[in-house]
Write an enzyme that holds these catalytic residues in place. Structure first.
Site, PDB file in Angstrom:
ATOM      1  N   GLU A  45       0.885  -1.179   0.000  1.00 55.00           N
ATOM      2  CA  GLU A  45       0.000   0.000   0.000  1.00 55.00           C
ATOM      3  C   GLU A  45       0.907   1.209   0.000  1.00 55.00           C
ATOM      4  O   GLU A  45       1.565   1.497   0.988  1.00 55.00           O
ATOM      5  CB  GLU A  45      -0.863   0.031   1.279  1.00 55.00           C
ATOM      6  CG  GLU A  45      -1.918  -1.032   1.361  1.00 55.00           C
ATOM      7  CD  GLU A  45      -3.087  -0.775   0.421  1.00 55.00           C
ATOM      8  OE1 GLU A  45      -3.251   0.377  -0.047  1.00 55.00           O
ATOM      9  OE2 GLU A  45      -3.812  -1.736   0.122  1.00 55.00           O
ATOM     10  N   LYS A  46       0.974   1.903  -1.100  1.00 55.09           N
ATOM     11  CA  LYS A  46       1.940   2.998  -1.168  1.00 55.09           C
ATOM     12  C   LYS A  46       1.381   4.304  -0.607  1.00 55.09           C
ATOM     13  O   LYS A  46       2.149   5.211  -0.286  1.00 55.09           O
ATOM     14  CB  LYS A  46       2.402   3.181  -2.621  1.00 55.09           C
ATOM     15  CG  LYS A  46       3.376   2.093  -3.067  1.00 55.09           C
ATOM     16  CD  LYS A  46       4.638   2.110  -2.211  1.00 55.09           C
ATOM     17  CE  LYS A  46       5.680   1.106  -2.647  1.00 55.09           C
ATOM     18  NZ  LYS A  46       6.772   0.951  -1.681  1.00 55.09           N
ATOM     19  N   ASP A  75       7.821  -2.602   2.565  1.00 56.42           N
ATOM     20  CA  ASP A  75       8.457  -1.364   3.007  1.00 56.42           C
ATOM     21  C   ASP A  75       8.271  -1.044   4.500  1.00 56.42           C
ATOM     22  O   ASP A  75       9.207  -0.605   5.167  1.00 56.42           O
ATOM     23  CB  ASP A  75       7.899  -0.233   2.096  1.00 56.42           C
ATOM     24  CG  ASP A  75       8.415   1.143   2.411  1.00 56.42           C
ATOM     25  OD1 ASP A  75       9.313   1.236   3.240  1.00 56.42           O
ATOM     26  OD2 ASP A  75       7.914   2.103   1.818  1.00 56.42           O
ATOM     27  N   ASP A  94      14.131   1.630   0.389  1.00 59.32           N
ATOM     28  CA  ASP A  94      13.480   1.529   1.700  1.00 59.32           C
ATOM     29  C   ASP A  94      14.525   1.432   2.806  1.00 59.32           C
ATOM     30  O   ASP A  94      15.719   1.596   2.562  1.00 59.32           O
ATOM     31  CB  ASP A  94      12.554   0.298   1.716  1.00 59.32           C
ATOM     32  CG  ASP A  94      11.451   0.402   0.671  1.00 59.32           C
ATOM     33  OD1 ASP A  94      11.102   1.538   0.305  1.00 59.32           O
ATOM     34  OD2 ASP A  94      10.965  -0.652   0.227  1.00 59.32           O
ATOM     35  N   THR A 141       1.363  -1.753 -13.869  1.00 57.80           N
ATOM     36  CA  THR A 141       1.109  -1.783 -12.422  1.00 57.80           C
ATOM     37  C   THR A 141       2.101  -0.930 -11.645  1.00 57.80           C
ATOM     38  O   THR A 141       1.778  -0.376 -10.606  1.00 57.80           O
ATOM     39  CB  THR A 141       1.186  -3.244 -11.911  1.00 57.80           C
ATOM     40  OG1 THR A 141       0.430  -4.075 -12.789  1.00 57.80           O
ATOM     41  CG2 THR A 141       0.650  -3.363 -10.507  1.00 57.80           C
ATOM     42  N   GLY A 175       5.347  -7.735 -14.939  1.00 56.47           N
ATOM     43  CA  GLY A 175       4.762  -8.097 -16.217  1.00 56.47           C
ATOM     44  C   GLY A 175       4.579  -9.590 -16.415  1.00 56.47           C
ATOM     45  O   GLY A 175       4.513 -10.066 -17.551  1.00 56.47           O
ATOM     46  N   VAL A 201       1.175  -9.167  -9.544  1.00 54.15           N
ATOM     47  CA  VAL A 201       0.083  -8.356  -9.020  1.00 54.15           C
ATOM     48  C   VAL A 201      -1.151  -8.587  -9.888  1.00 54.15           C
ATOM     49  O   VAL A 201      -2.086  -9.293  -9.523  1.00 54.15           O
ATOM     50  CB  VAL A 201       0.434  -6.851  -9.016  1.00 54.15           C
ATOM     51  CG1 VAL A 201      -0.732  -6.049  -8.423  1.00 54.15           C
ATOM     52  CG2 VAL A 201       1.714  -6.580  -8.251  1.00 54.15           C
ATOM     53  N   LYS A 359      16.888 -17.596 -36.863  1.00 48.88           N
ATOM     54  CA  LYS A 359      17.768 -17.678 -38.028  1.00 48.88           C
ATOM     55  C   LYS A 359      17.830 -16.324 -38.713  1.00 48.88           C
ATOM     56  O   LYS A 359      16.788 -15.742 -39.027  1.00 48.88           O
ATOM     57  CB  LYS A 359      17.210 -18.707 -39.013  1.00 48.88           C
ATOM     58  CG  LYS A 359      18.061 -18.880 -40.239  1.00 48.88           C
ATOM     59  CD  LYS A 359      17.253 -19.296 -41.456  1.00 48.88           C
ATOM     60  CE  LYS A 359      16.447 -18.163 -42.020  1.00 48.88           C
ATOM     61  NZ  LYS A 359      17.216 -17.064 -42.624  1.00 48.88           N
ATOM     62  N   CYS A 438      15.104 -17.028 -46.444  1.00 48.47           N
ATOM     63  CA  CYS A 438      13.766 -17.313 -45.900  1.00 48.47           C
ATOM     64  C   CYS A 438      13.412 -18.782 -46.045  1.00 48.47           C
ATOM     65  O   CYS A 438      12.857 -19.400 -45.128  1.00 48.47           O
ATOM     66  CB  CYS A 438      12.709 -16.487 -46.616  1.00 48.47           C
ATOM     67  SG  CYS A 438      12.963 -14.709 -46.473  1.00 48.47           S
TER      68      CYS A 438
HETATM   69  N1  3NM Z   1       7.549  -4.387  -8.131  1.00 51.41           N
HETATM   70  P1  3NM Z   1       2.387  -6.953 -12.420  1.00 51.41           P
HETATM   71  S1  3NM Z   1       7.296  -4.541 -10.630  1.00 51.41           S
HETATM   72  C1  3NM Z   1       5.237  -4.342  -7.268  1.00 51.41           C
HETATM   73  O1  3NM Z   1      10.255  -4.390 -10.366  1.00 51.41           O
HETATM   74  C2  3NM Z   1       6.201  -4.432  -8.369  1.00 51.41           C
HETATM   75  O2  3NM Z   1      10.310  -4.360  -8.235  1.00 51.41           O
HETATM   76  C3  3NM Z   1       8.245  -4.428  -9.246  1.00 51.41           C
HETATM   77  O3  3NM Z   1       2.942  -5.968 -11.313  1.00 51.41           O
HETATM   78  C4  3NM Z   1       9.714  -4.383  -9.288  1.00 51.41           C
HETATM   79  O4  3NM Z   1       2.509  -8.327 -11.888  1.00 51.41           O
HETATM   80  C5  3NM Z   1       5.885  -4.533  -9.698  1.00 51.41           C
HETATM   81  O5  3NM Z   1       0.940  -6.528 -12.527  1.00 51.41           O
HETATM   82  C6  3NM Z   1       4.539  -4.632 -10.294  1.00 51.41           C
HETATM   83  O6  3NM Z   1       3.138  -6.678 -13.658  1.00 51.41           O
HETATM   84  C7  3NM Z   1       4.266  -5.989 -10.873  1.00 51.41           C
END
Ligand code: 3NM
Length: 523
Positions: A45-46, A75, A94, A141, A175, A201, A359, A438
């Protein structure tokens, strides 16, 4: 009490911003996720006031305890102390690890976010209980992340931790979702150390069904990926060459599907090459067909020769289908370095799926490796690296991607990340007709689809078949230049296949395959 033993497989980081949580209750979503099998929960929770955060943490701790899962606080060491939960997770900005340890005591779980080898080793030495490695991929996120390190960055950190002798659990973050998780774990793993789990997340918190999402994600973490199938280890040059006939015969006998998503210039030629070597070609650029086509025992060629947004979306659909089915994918990043659109397309493709074989010519392979200086003129090949630089490049890229890389040129270099082979066959006419690079991709797809040998050996077999056919064609009396070469080349591909099927292997005496060795001090 002692420190609790933690399973880091599926690590949920909470987020109660409306974009992720909507109007749902945090505690409710977390409980559903726990029911689905989440193994660690971190409360993040930021912006919350301290009193609110403590109250949320208490509520969550009541729930996580029911599931015997640790609750860690992002944190806020003070909040963890107030609630008496299992520990904290701290970032590089932190409170420092030693201070947190002093406050929380030896039994608390303290995890640290790291994005470099130096940070990772410092956290290990400082007595961290686990590492959160990231940011793997950019994510909406958390937009203020400093370093996007990709799977290569995660792997480097894991490798150094193991080399230095630390034995510490690790998760990665950023991600990660159901469609990339297995590839990220696969490609991040270093020789002696793999990830212990993944942290995420939105893939759980924003899912309409957090329980189902968690269950599916945990299943993916725990099961080996379908893709990346290989048939044992390649060893010596003689064996590579000696196995070529059995691979060519396997294509002849099984007629594997070669599904080409390829450019308009070479479609016809690629289909003819496939037929000549005994494969069954289909030129299907529409991604929605891939879930059916991938079940037919073939392989996919993604050839980026005429890339556009619709094509790219189709590639990604097909890539996903073939990865899920565990069928091989050959990627031909045509003209990768020619425009920023193509550079971005390469990144998108590589971030969205596993490629068994990459390739390309020198400029393309350099671009795929991430060399922004590799400006290409059009899609043609030109060379600036010397032989040992080329060999190192294919080795490094194959090791990074855990696949097989082929760099075509006068001499071709092929590597599986462990060995590098150079092939000196071919003829200059191959460079004077369009699409020979190709269509080598098409030939390779058929050879790896046969699953007769490991992928490196299959790639070498396809390349020998292709390039020796070119030599034989160029020597025919009626061949007077690139125009007459082309039909003769198709004939020779066919003739080599027929000869091999009846065990007539004199063509193979032309094979010029050698290993490339590196000095003792490599890398
Ligand atoms: N910390 P999602 S990336 C909380 O790089 C957090 O330290 C990160 O969210 C770091 O799973 C992140 O939705 C968010 O991509 C990850």
């Amino acid at each position: 009490m002692g420190k609790p033993k933690v399973d880091y497989s599926l690590y949920l980081v909470t987020d109660s911003t409306p974009a992720i949580l909507g109007n749902r209750q945090l505690a409710h979503v977390v409980e559903e996720a726990l029911r689905g099998g989440v193994t660690v929960v971190q409360l993040r929770e930021k912006t919350a006031d301290t009193a609110d955060m403590i109250s949320t943490a208490r509520e969550l701790h009541g729930i996580t305890q029911k599931y015997n899962v640790p609750l860690l606080i992002n944190d806020r060491v003070d909040v963890a102390l107030a609630v008496g939960c299992e520990g904290v997770h701290i970032g590089q900005d932190d409170m420092e690890l030693s201070a947190a340890r002093k406050l929380l005591g030896p039994d608390a779980i303290i995890g640290v976010t790291v994005s470099t080898v130096e940070q990772a080793l410092r956290a290990c030495k400082g007595g961290a209980d686990y590492l959160g490695i990231g940011t793997v991929y950019a994510t909406p996120t958390k937009t203020n992340t400093k370093d996007i390190i990709g799977t290569a960055g995660v792997r480097e950190i894991l490798g150094k931790i193991a080399e230095t002798g630390f034995d510490i659990p690790t998760v990665c973050i950023g991600g990660i979702n159901g469609s990339n998780l297995q590839r990220i774990i696969f490609q991040s793993g270093a020789a002696k150390k793999g990830l212990d789990g993944v942290a995420l997340v939105s893939a759980i918190m924003a899912a309409p069904d957090p329980e189902g999402a968690a269950r599916e994600l945990l299943g993916l973490v725990k099961s080996p990926p379908a893709f990346g199938v290989d048939m044992g280890q390649p060893v010596v040059v003689q064996e590579q060459v000696a196995q070529a006939p059995s691979i060519i015969r396997a294509v002849h006998d099984a007629t594997p599907l070669s599904h080409n998503m390829t450019n308009i210039v070479v479609q016809n030629f690629a289909a003819n090459v496939a037929l000549a070597i005994g494969a069954s070609p289909i030129m299907a650029g529409y991604g929605e067909e891939a879930p059916d086509l991938c079940k037919l025992g073939g392989a996919l060629v993604i050839n980026m020769g005429s890339v556009d947004p619709a094509g790219l979306a189709n590639y990604l659909k097909a890539l996903r289908a073939y990865n899920q089915a565990g069928r091989p994918v050959v990627f031909d990043p045509v003209g990768a370095g020619a425009t920023s659109i193509r550079r971005d397309a390469v990144k998108t493709i590589m971030a969205n799926g596993y490629l068994d074989v990459i390739k390309g010519n020198e400029g393309e392979i350099r671009t795929v490796f991430g060399d922004s200086q590799a400006q290409q003129r059009g899609v043609d090949s030109s060379s600036t690296l010397d032989e040992s630089e080329k060999a190192r490049l294919v080795l490094a890229l194959a090791a990074r991607e855990k696949n097989v890389v082929v760099m075509t040129g006068k001499t071709d270099f092929v590597s599986d990340g462990q060995f590098v082979f150079a092939i000196d066959n071919g003829h200059e006419y191959l460079g004077l007709v369009t699409g020979t690079g190709c269509t080598l991709g098409t030939a390779i797809s058929a050879a790896i689809a046969s699953r007769k040998a490991d992928r490196l050996t299959a790639v070498i077999a396809a390349t020998l078949h292709f390039e020796i056919a070119a030599e034989l064609a160029a020597e025919r009396p009626e061949v007077r230049g690139p125009g007459t070469f082309l039909p003769a080349f198709l004939d020779e591909l066919y003739r080599i296949r027929q000869a091999t099927a009846s065990n007539e292997l004199s063509w193979l005496r032309r094979a010029k395959v050698r290993t490339v060795d590196f000095p003792e001090d490599y890398p």
